[in-house]
Write a protein that holds these residues in place. Sequence first.
Motif, PDB file in Angstrom:
ATOM      1  N   ILE A 218      42.529  33.136  35.793  1.00  0.00           N
ATOM      2  CA  ILE A 218      42.622  33.150  34.720  1.00  0.00           C
ATOM      3  C   ILE A 218      40.700  33.643  33.951  1.00  0.00           C
ATOM      4  CG2 ILE A 218      42.572  30.974  32.440  1.00  0.00           C
ATOM      5  CD1 ILE A 218      44.011  29.510  34.283  1.00  0.00           C
ATOM      6  N   SER A 219      41.646  34.934  33.552  1.00  0.00           N
ATOM      7  CA  SER A 219      40.187  36.232  32.894  1.00  0.00           C
ATOM      8  C   SER A 219      39.965  36.203  31.483  1.00  0.00           C
ATOM      9  CB  SER A 219      39.687  36.573  33.744  1.00  0.00           C
ATOM     10  OG  SER A 219      38.731  37.481  33.399  1.00  0.00           O
ATOM     11  N   ALA A 220      39.439  36.615  30.745  1.00  0.00           N
ATOM     12  CA  ALA A 220      39.471  37.583  29.556  1.00  0.00           C
ATOM     13  C   ALA A 220      39.290  38.969  29.278  1.00  0.00           C
ATOM     14  CB  ALA A 220      38.375  36.839  28.739  1.00  0.00           C
ATOM     15  N   TRP A 221      39.162  39.663  30.628  1.00  0.00           N
ATOM     16  CA  TRP A 221      39.302  40.544  31.363  1.00  0.00           C
ATOM     17  C   TRP A 221      40.572  41.284  31.351  1.00  0.00           C
ATOM     18  CZ3 TRP A 221      34.762  41.198  35.345  1.00  0.00           C
ATOM     19  CH2 TRP A 221      33.489  40.706  35.144  1.00  0.00           C
ATOM     20  N   SER A 222      40.936  42.502  31.078  1.00  0.00           N
ATOM     21  CA  SER A 222      41.997  42.820  30.410  1.00  0.00           C
ATOM     22  C   SER A 222      42.368  44.378  31.118  1.00  0.00           C
ATOM     23  CB  SER A 222      42.713  42.690  29.517  1.00  0.00           C
ATOM     24  OG  SER A 222      42.176  43.181  28.179  1.00  0.00           O
ATOM     25  N   THR A 223      41.067  45.000  31.343  1.00  0.00           N
ATOM     26  CA  THR A 223      40.575  46.491  31.942  1.00  0.00           C
ATOM     27  C   THR A 223      41.792  46.676  33.445  1.00  0.00           C
ATOM     28  OG1 THR A 223      39.003  46.712  33.326  1.00  0.00           O
ATOM     29  CG2 THR A 223      38.707  46.485  30.978  1.00  0.00           C
ATOM     30  N   GLU A 224      42.406  47.940  33.370  1.00  0.00           N
ATOM     31  CA  GLU A 224      43.540  48.431  34.381  1.00  0.00           C
ATOM     32  C   GLU A 224      42.639  47.818  36.211  1.00  0.00           C
ATOM     33  OE1 GLU A 224      44.445  52.534  36.108  1.00  0.00           O
ATOM     34  OE2 GLU A 224      45.472  51.371  34.778  1.00  0.00           O
TER      35      GLU A 224
END
Length: 207
Positions: free
Chosen positions: A70-76
């Motif tokens: 569950i994270s705010a990071w959404s980079t590939e």
Amino acid sequence: MQQRLLRILQDLGYSLGALDMASSIAKARARLDTQRPALTLVDLGLPDGSGIELIRQLRASAPELCILVISAWSTEDHILAALRAGATGYVLKDRDDMEIAFSISSVLRGGAPIDPFIARRILELIPAAASAPEAQQDTDMGEVSLSTRETEILHQVAEGLTNREIAERLFISRHTAECHIKNIYKKLAVSSRTRAVNEARQRGLLP
């Protein structure tokens, strides 16, 4: 975020005594020295490092463990690194409580929930993977390795047993059985019991 997750988990029926929180990798590792959780919720951006290393450690020590990022990071790079390290699913923090609760419930039922935004990012990679040489794809067919317990459970699935029946036969909890089946799905790249059995037979993992 910790308070929010506590509230969501309590709404799902967990008591405070069954829950524990750690604000860093070091604290999480200290907890794991004395506890064996059935489910872990992991953030990637932690004060003392990346949650990806923690995921890798968790997966190595407990192959059946359910791990939801569950994270705010959404980079590939972060998404793929977490999934390759052994994360069961990945959901973004900005989703509402209902969506996060659904993802947690899905993991515990043996699913592998992926945030819709992340799923779209992963789908963008499929054309490149599909263009790989056929010979390489044939080579990959032999690379799946199931643990002894996963193999045992796969045979029970092939017999047509339900998750509850498998748990009773093997003297394990239903959640543990579901997590094993989820790991089998992930390793075989399938999404159903029938496909898991068919794929396993094609790979020689079942008679």
